[in-house]
Design a protein around this motif. Structure first.
Motif, short mmCIF file in Angstrom:
data_model
loop_
_atom_site.label_atom_id
_atom_site.label_comp_id
_atom_site.label_asym_id
_atom_site.label_seq_id
_atom_site.Cartn_x
_atom_site.Cartn_y
_atom_site.Cartn_z
N LEU A 117 0.83 -1.21 0.00
CA LEU A 117 0.00 0.00 0.00
C LEU A 117 0.86 1.26 0.00
O LEU A 117 0.56 2.25 -0.69
CB LEU A 117 -0.93 0.00 1.23
N PHE A 118 1.93 1.21 0.78
CA PHE A 118 2.82 2.38 0.83
C PHE A 118 3.45 2.61 -0.53
O PHE A 118 3.54 3.76 -1.03
CB PHE A 118 3.89 2.15 1.89
N GLY A 119 3.92 1.53 -1.18
CA GLY A 119 4.51 1.68 -2.51
C GLY A 119 3.49 2.18 -3.52
O GLY A 119 3.81 3.03 -4.38
N THR A 120 2.26 1.68 -3.42
CA THR A 120 1.20 2.15 -4.33
C THR A 120 0.93 3.62 -4.13
O THR A 120 0.72 4.38 -5.09
CB THR A 120 -0.07 1.33 -4.09
N GLY A 121 0.94 4.07 -2.87
CA GLY A 121 0.71 5.48 -2.59
C GLY A 121 1.80 6.36 -3.18
O GLY A 121 1.52 7.42 -3.77
N LEU A 122 3.06 5.93 -3.04
CA LEU A 122 4.16 6.70 -3.61
C LEU A 122 4.04 6.78 -5.13
O LEU A 122 4.30 7.83 -5.76
CB LEU A 122 5.49 6.07 -3.22
N GLU A 123 3.66 5.64 -5.72
CA GLU A 123 3.54 5.63 -7.18
C GLU A 123 2.41 6.55 -7.64
O GLU A 123 2.55 7.28 -8.64
CB GLU A 123 3.28 4.20 -7.65
N LEU A 124 1.29 6.54 -6.89
CA LEU A 124 0.18 7.42 -7.27
C LEU A 124 0.57 8.89 -7.11
O LEU A 124 0.17 9.74 -7.92
CB LEU A 124 -1.05 7.11 -6.41
N GLN A 125 1.34 9.21 -6.06
CA GLN A 125 1.80 10.60 -5.89
C GLN A 125 2.68 11.02 -7.06
O GLN A 125 2.60 12.16 -7.54
CB GLN A 125 2.55 10.74 -4.56
N SER A 126 3.53 10.08 -7.50
CA SER A 126 4.39 10.39 -8.64
C SER A 126 3.56 10.61 -9.90
O SER A 126 3.83 11.54 -10.69
CB SER A 126 5.38 9.25 -8.85
N VAL A 127 2.52 9.79 -10.08
CA VAL A 127 1.66 9.94 -11.25
C VAL A 127 0.90 11.26 -11.18
O VAL A 127 0.71 11.96 -12.19
CB VAL A 127 0.70 8.75 -11.35
N ALA A 128 0.44 11.62 -9.96
CA ALA A 128 -0.33 12.85 -9.82
C ALA A 128 0.48 14.07 -10.23
O ALA A 128 -0.05 15.05 -10.78
CB ALA A 128 -0.82 13.00 -8.37
N GLY A 129 1.79 14.04 -10.00
CA GLY A 129 2.62 15.19 -10.38
C GLY A 129 2.74 15.37 -11.87
O GLY A 129 3.08 16.47 -12.34
N SER A 130 2.50 14.33 -12.66
CA SER A 130 2.62 14.43 -14.11
C SER A 130 1.29 14.67 -14.80
O SER A 130 1.23 14.73 -16.03
CB SER A 130 3.26 13.16 -14.66
N ILE A 131 0.20 14.80 -14.05
CA ILE A 131 -1.13 15.01 -14.64
C ILE A 131 -1.46 16.49 -14.61
O ILE A 131 -1.33 17.15 -13.56
CB ILE A 131 -2.19 14.20 -13.88
N GLU A 132 -1.85 17.00 -15.76
CA GLU A 132 -2.13 18.43 -15.87
C GLU A 132 -3.52 18.78 -15.37
O GLU A 132 -3.75 19.87 -14.83
CB GLU A 132 -1.98 18.86 -17.33
N SER A 133 -4.49 17.88 -15.51
CA SER A 133 -5.86 18.19 -15.12
C SER A 133 -5.97 18.29 -13.60
O SER A 133 -5.67 17.31 -12.89
CB SER A 133 -6.81 17.10 -15.62
N PRO A 134 -6.35 19.46 -13.06
CA PRO A 134 -6.47 19.61 -11.60
C PRO A 134 -7.48 18.62 -11.01
O PRO A 134 -7.26 18.10 -9.91
CB PRO A 134 -6.94 21.05 -11.43
N MET A 135 -8.55 18.36 -11.71
CA MET A 135 -9.58 17.47 -11.17
C MET A 135 -9.06 16.04 -11.05
O MET A 135 -9.24 15.38 -10.02
CB MET A 135 -10.82 17.50 -12.07
N GLU A 136 -8.37 15.57 -12.09
CA GLU A 136 -7.83 14.22 -12.05
C GLU A 136 -6.73 14.10 -11.00
O GLU A 136 -6.63 13.09 -10.29
CB GLU A 136 -7.30 13.82 -13.43
N ARG A 137 -5.89 15.17 -10.92
CA ARG A 137 -4.82 15.16 -9.92
C ARG A 137 -5.41 15.08 -8.51
O ARG A 137 -4.92 14.36 -7.64
CB ARG A 137 -3.95 16.41 -10.07
N GLU A 138 -6.50 15.83 -8.28
CA GLU A 138 -7.14 15.83 -6.95
C GLU A 138 -7.72 14.46 -6.63
O GLU A 138 -7.64 14.00 -5.49
CB GLU A 138 -8.24 16.89 -6.93
N ARG A 139 -8.28 13.80 -7.61
CA ARG A 139 -8.83 12.47 -7.38
C ARG A 139 -7.74 11.47 -6.98
O ARG A 139 -7.93 10.65 -6.09
CB ARG A 139 -9.55 11.99 -8.64
N ILE A 140 -6.59 11.58 -7.66
CA ILE A 140 -5.49 10.66 -7.33
C ILE A 140 -4.95 10.95 -5.94
O ILE A 140 -4.67 10.04 -5.14
CB ILE A 140 -4.38 10.76 -8.39
N LEU A 141 -4.80 12.26 -5.62
CA LEU A 141 -4.31 12.61 -4.28
C LEU A 141 -5.29 12.16 -3.19
O LEU A 141 -4.87 11.78 -2.09
CB LEU A 141 -4.06 14.11 -4.20
#
Length: 572
Positions: A387-411
């Motif tokens: 779970l911790f690794g998945t969270g780190l990976e999602l945070q990394s993905v969120a930084g590369s997404i331009e859409s604020p709405m999609e980034r907020e959903r991932i965060l």
């Protein structure tokens, strides 16, 4: 040749001799008939005595047969107590209503006591003329002639037959001989009845021992002491049975389980050990038999005074862990050495069964703890890391997404993963062996949630954030647990909530406890007044207390600063 007018005559003297001989022959024939009649009566009496095996019935038949055999108006059989005096007194001839007027039965004084002290037959024509006669109580019928004969069982005097008011006026030597013969047969009948009764009791005790052992070993027997006490109450034909254990303080004993008279009042009673029968048995590890309860009778008597008692130790690994006290009311039959032996054997087998059940329960607990430890390790080493690794990976993905709405959903998903990790850590903590941390606030709240779970629709969810066990200690921990208990108890009683949750956080120098539910909200004013104490605990420590309630649920928020957490050590 003699004349026809002369008549044949018989000399007077020979004729008188013949009359006397014929009279003696008739008298002897009558004596023989009477003797035959008495012998037949003795045979009938013996048959009536020996045809039964139940001891109470045998004793009644003996005295009834004796009364019929010699034609007496009254009769009684007194069973001698081990310490002297009379233990039982079975009588015939006196109507029940008159016996109630007389009151208590004889205790073995006067002529009755003389026969106990010197077991030889006593035959009196006038009972009152004997100096050993002590008279009769008010309401007792008049008695004149008297015959007393001892009953021996294996060369030991078991009791005495007492007969009074012979129909012809006085008892004869033949009456005494007949009753002595009947007493001899009665001794054999009593011995057989006692052996039969003892055999049946031993069979019952053995069967009960097997049942107890099977019950202890077949299931997880959590109430083993109560099971033992219940069985002994019936088997020993007693009025009270208590399981006595060492008390909470030195020099005291406690009644752990009681069955019989006054069991409700006696259960949990603590009393001084000094001078008690239970204490002597605990110390000596040997069973004891007493005819009079003495000081113990005062401790345990509730409805009626207690008399005969026996106490048996429960030995475990060579140590006396408790005492089984068995008692009858004052005036009841004394326990015999055979009773004590059977009770001690039963207690020994029951103790062994309890030890085996405890050992099995300990083994099951160890297996459960090992299994819980394995689950906790798997959760920590695998699930949390994934779970911790998945969270780190999602945070990394969120930084590369331009859409604020999609980034907020991932965060938000990352936040949910963090919350899940926190809950899993709480579960890991609950599953891990407690060792020296059993009194920590974390464990106390988890135990509280488990205790109150039966009153809720679902078990409460519990989560912790921060070093709660290091910060929340002493009286502060007591306050936190008290607040959680009050809020959860209110939810269980009033909220009818489908979900409840407890959160204890340490953030920014503040200790915050939140208890929430999705019930119908607070409408009972008495429930609101019950929360006033929780507010006092918060204000005493410089903190705050708020309650938010409505149709969608209730949230209790209790918080105090860490710096002021020691200011209210005496808070209510």
């Amino acid at each position: 040749m003699a004349s026809h007018d002369e008549r044949l005559t018989f000399p007077d003297e020979p004729r008188a001799d013949l009359d006397r001989a014929l009279s003696d022959l008739v008298d002897r024939a009558q004596d023989v008939l009477a003797t035959q009649g008495r012998l037949r009566a003795l045979l009938r009496a013996n048959l009536a005595v020996v045809e039964h095996l139940e001891l109470p019935v045998v004793l009644e038949r003996i005295i009834e047969a004796a009364v019929e055999l010699v034609g007496s108006e009254y009769g009684a059989l007194g069973v001698i107590a081990p310490g002297g005096g009379l233990e039982q007194f079975i009588h015939v001839g006196i109507p029940p209503e008159q016996a109630r007027i007389i009151g208590h039965l004889p205790e073995g004084h006067g002529l009755l006591g003389a026969l106990i002290d010197d077991p030889r037959p006593i035959r009196l024509e006038h009972l009152h003329d004997d100096p050993r006669s002590s008279g009769f109580p008010a309401g007792h019928p008049a008695m004149e002639s008297f015959l007393g004969v001892p009953i021996r069982v294996r060369d030991e005097v078991y009791g005495n037959l007492y007969l009074s008011n012979q129909s012809s006026g006085a008892f004869s030597r033949e009456d005494e001989q007949l009753v002595e013969s009947l007493a001899a047969s009665a001794g054999f009948a009593i011995d057989n009845a006692r052996l039969f009764a003892e055999t049946r009791r031993r069979q019952a005790w053995s069967a009960a021992s097997a049942e107890i052992t099977a019950a202890m070993l077949s299931i997880n027997q959590s109430d083993s002491l109560s099971t033992i006490v219940n069985r002994v109450l019936v088997l020993a034909e007693s009025d009270l049975v208590c399981m006595i254990l060492p008390g909470p303080t030195e020099g005291t004993l406690v009644v752990e389980v009681a069955r019989g008279q006054g069991e409700t009042e006696l259960t949990g009673r603590i009393f001084p050990a000094a001078g008690s029968l239970a204490a002597s048995v605990l110390e000596g590890k040997q069973p004891r038999l007493v005819g009079d309860g003495g000081a113990d009778a005062q401790v345990f008597a509730i409805e009626n005074a207690l008399g005969p008692m026996m106490a048996v130790p429960l030995i475990s690994a060579g140590r006396a862990e408790g005492v089984l006290l068995v008692a009858r009311v004052a005036g009841g039959l004394r326990f015999t050495p055979a009773d004590l032996e059977m009770t001690a054997d039963f207690a020994g087998q029951a103790s062994l069964a309890v030890q085996l059940a405890r050992a099995r329960a300990s083994e099951q607990r160890m297996l459960l703890l090992e299994d819980r430890g394995r689950i906790a390790r798997d959760l920590h080493d695998h699930v949390i890391q994934q779970l911790f690794g998945t969270g780190l990976e999602l945070q990394s993905v969120a930084g590369s997404i331009e859409s604020p709405m999609e980034r907020e959903r991932i965060l938000q998903a990352v936040t949910n993963l963090d919350a899940a990790v926190t809950q899993i850590r709480t579960v890991i903590f609950a599953l891990s062996p407690r060792q020296d941390t059993r009194d920590s606030v974390r464990h106390r709240i988890l135990d509280l949630a488990n205790d109150l779970a039966p009153g809720l629709q679902k078990s409460p969810t519990v989560s912790f954030t921060g070093p709660v066990d290091l910060v929340v200690t002493g009286t502060l921990a007591d306050d936190v647990v008290a607040v959680a208990r009050e809020a959860l108890a209110n939810a269980a009683k009033h909220a009818n909530a489908g979900q409840t949750g407890v959160t204890l956080d340490i953030v920014d120098g503040t200790i915050r406890l939140v208890i929430s539910d999705n019930g119908g909200g607070i409408t009972d004013t008495s429930r609101r007044s019950g929360l006033a104490n929780l507010e006092e605990r918060a204000t005493a420590r410089g903190g705050s207390f708020t309650v938010s309630t409505g149709p969608e649920g209730t949230s209790v928020d209790w918080s105090v600063p860490i710096d002021g957490s020691d200011d209210g050590t005496d808070a209510a």
